[in-house]
Structures are given as structure tokens and as C-alpha cells.
Design a protein around this motif. Structure first.
Motif, PDB file in Angstrom:
ATOM      1  N   SER A  11       0.821  -1.227   0.000  1.00 52.00           N
ATOM      2  CA  SER A  11       0.000   0.000   0.000  1.00 52.00           C
ATOM      3  C   SER A  11       0.851   1.272   0.000  1.00 52.00           C
ATOM      4  N   GLU A  12       2.113   1.168   0.365  1.00 54.58           N
ATOM      5  CA  GLU A  12       3.006   2.332   0.375  1.00 54.58           C
ATOM      6  C   GLU A  12       3.689   2.557  -0.970  1.00 54.58           C
ATOM      7  N   CYS A  13       3.601   1.590  -1.859  1.00 52.76           N
ATOM      8  CA  CYS A  13       4.282   1.705  -3.152  1.00 52.76           C
ATOM      9  C   CYS A  13       3.696   2.861  -3.962  1.00 52.76           C
ATOM     10  N   ARG A  33       7.848  -3.825  -8.156  1.00 49.12           N
ATOM     11  CA  ARG A  33       8.813  -4.816  -8.645  1.00 49.12           C
ATOM     12  C   ARG A  33       9.944  -5.027  -7.658  1.00 49.12           C
ATOM     13  N   ASP A  34      10.404  -3.967  -7.029  1.00 52.59           N
ATOM     14  CA  ASP A  34      11.456  -4.098  -6.012  1.00 52.59           C
ATOM     15  C   ASP A  34      10.965  -4.963  -4.855  1.00 52.59           C
ATOM     16  N   GLY A  35       9.727  -4.754  -4.448  1.00 55.44           N
ATOM     17  CA  GLY A  35       9.158  -5.555  -3.368  1.00 55.44           C
ATOM     18  C   GLY A  35       9.054  -7.022  -3.743  1.00 55.44           C
ATOM     19  N   ILE A  36       8.570  -7.287  -4.959  1.00 49.00           N
ATOM     20  CA  ILE A  36       8.458  -8.674  -5.437  1.00 49.00           C
ATOM     21  C   ILE A  36       9.833  -9.314  -5.533  1.00 49.00           C
ATOM     22  N   ASP A  37      10.803  -8.589  -6.086  1.00 52.05           N
ATOM     23  CA  ASP A  37      12.163  -9.124  -6.198  1.00 52.05           C
ATOM     24  C   ASP A  37      12.744  -9.445  -4.827  1.00 52.05           C
TER      25      ASP A  37
END
Length: 113
Positions: A5-7, A14-18
Motif C-alpha cells: 500500500s506504500e508503493c 517490482r522491487d518488493g516482489i524481487d
């Protein structure tokens, strides 16, 4: 890492998924260490698959999936594949440790080689 929710951009997502995928792969490596270590306690190759334990694990993973609002059938299928692969790796490792060769050396390592 930002929460979903902060993205503020696709890059953040993508950084979070990576980051999560990197952690999953790291944990799969740690899981492999436990799987290979378990071979020390297996008296023979036939004891490796442990179908009762696998059935228990799959049921528990289904329950965990439901707790996290994920489809239990998919998670069970995914873990079935994961478990079968680890069983194959542990079997090969056990055979190597007991000097039983099959011609597939080094298959216990993660990755393609």
C-alpha cells in the motif's frame, strides 16, 4: 522495502516482489540444508520418501494457505512438487554418502548444475 500500500510506482512494486523472491530462494536453500541433513537419520534409501509425513505436510500446508487467503489446491500442488524434488535430492545425496552411484552426480545443488 515498502509495503504494497506504500508503493508509489511500478518500480516500487517490482522491487518488493524481487525482494520477496530473493528471500524465498534463500529459504529454499536453507530448506535443502535440512533435507540433506535429514539423510543422516535415514537408515536406508526406502525410508526417504516417508509418505505419511508427506501427507501430513500437505494437509498442514493446505491449512496455512487458507489462513493466508491462498487457494489450498494450488498450494498443495506446489508443495507436492517441491517435496518430490527435495525427496529426489535427498535420495541422491543418501546414495552418494553410501557410495551408491546412479551417474547423476551433484544433483543435490540448487540450480541447473
Amino acid at each position: 522495502m515498502k509495503s504494497p500500500s506504500e508503493c508509489e510506482s511500478l518500480k516500487d512494486i517490482r522491487d518488493g516482489i524481487d525482494s520477496i523472491d530473493h528471500e524465498i530462494i534463500k529459504l529454499l536453500g536453507e530448506r535443502m540444508e535440512y533435507v540433506l541433513s535429514a539423510a543422516r537419520f535415514k537408515p536406508n534409501q526406502a525410508s526417504i520418501p516417508a509418505p505419511d509425513r508427506v501427507a501430513e505436510m500437505l494437509l498442514e500446508r493446505r491449512q496455512w494457505a487458507l489462513q493466508h487467503k491462498l487457494p489450498a489446491d494450488y498450494i498443495e500442488s506446489l508443495y507436492h512438487e517441491i517435496i518430490q524434488w527435495y525427496i529426489a535430492q535427498q535420495t541422491q545425496y543418501w546414495r552418494t554418502k553410501h557410495s551408491i552411484t546412479t551417474g547423476n552426480k551433484g544433483t543435490h545443488k540448487l540450480g541447473n548444475g
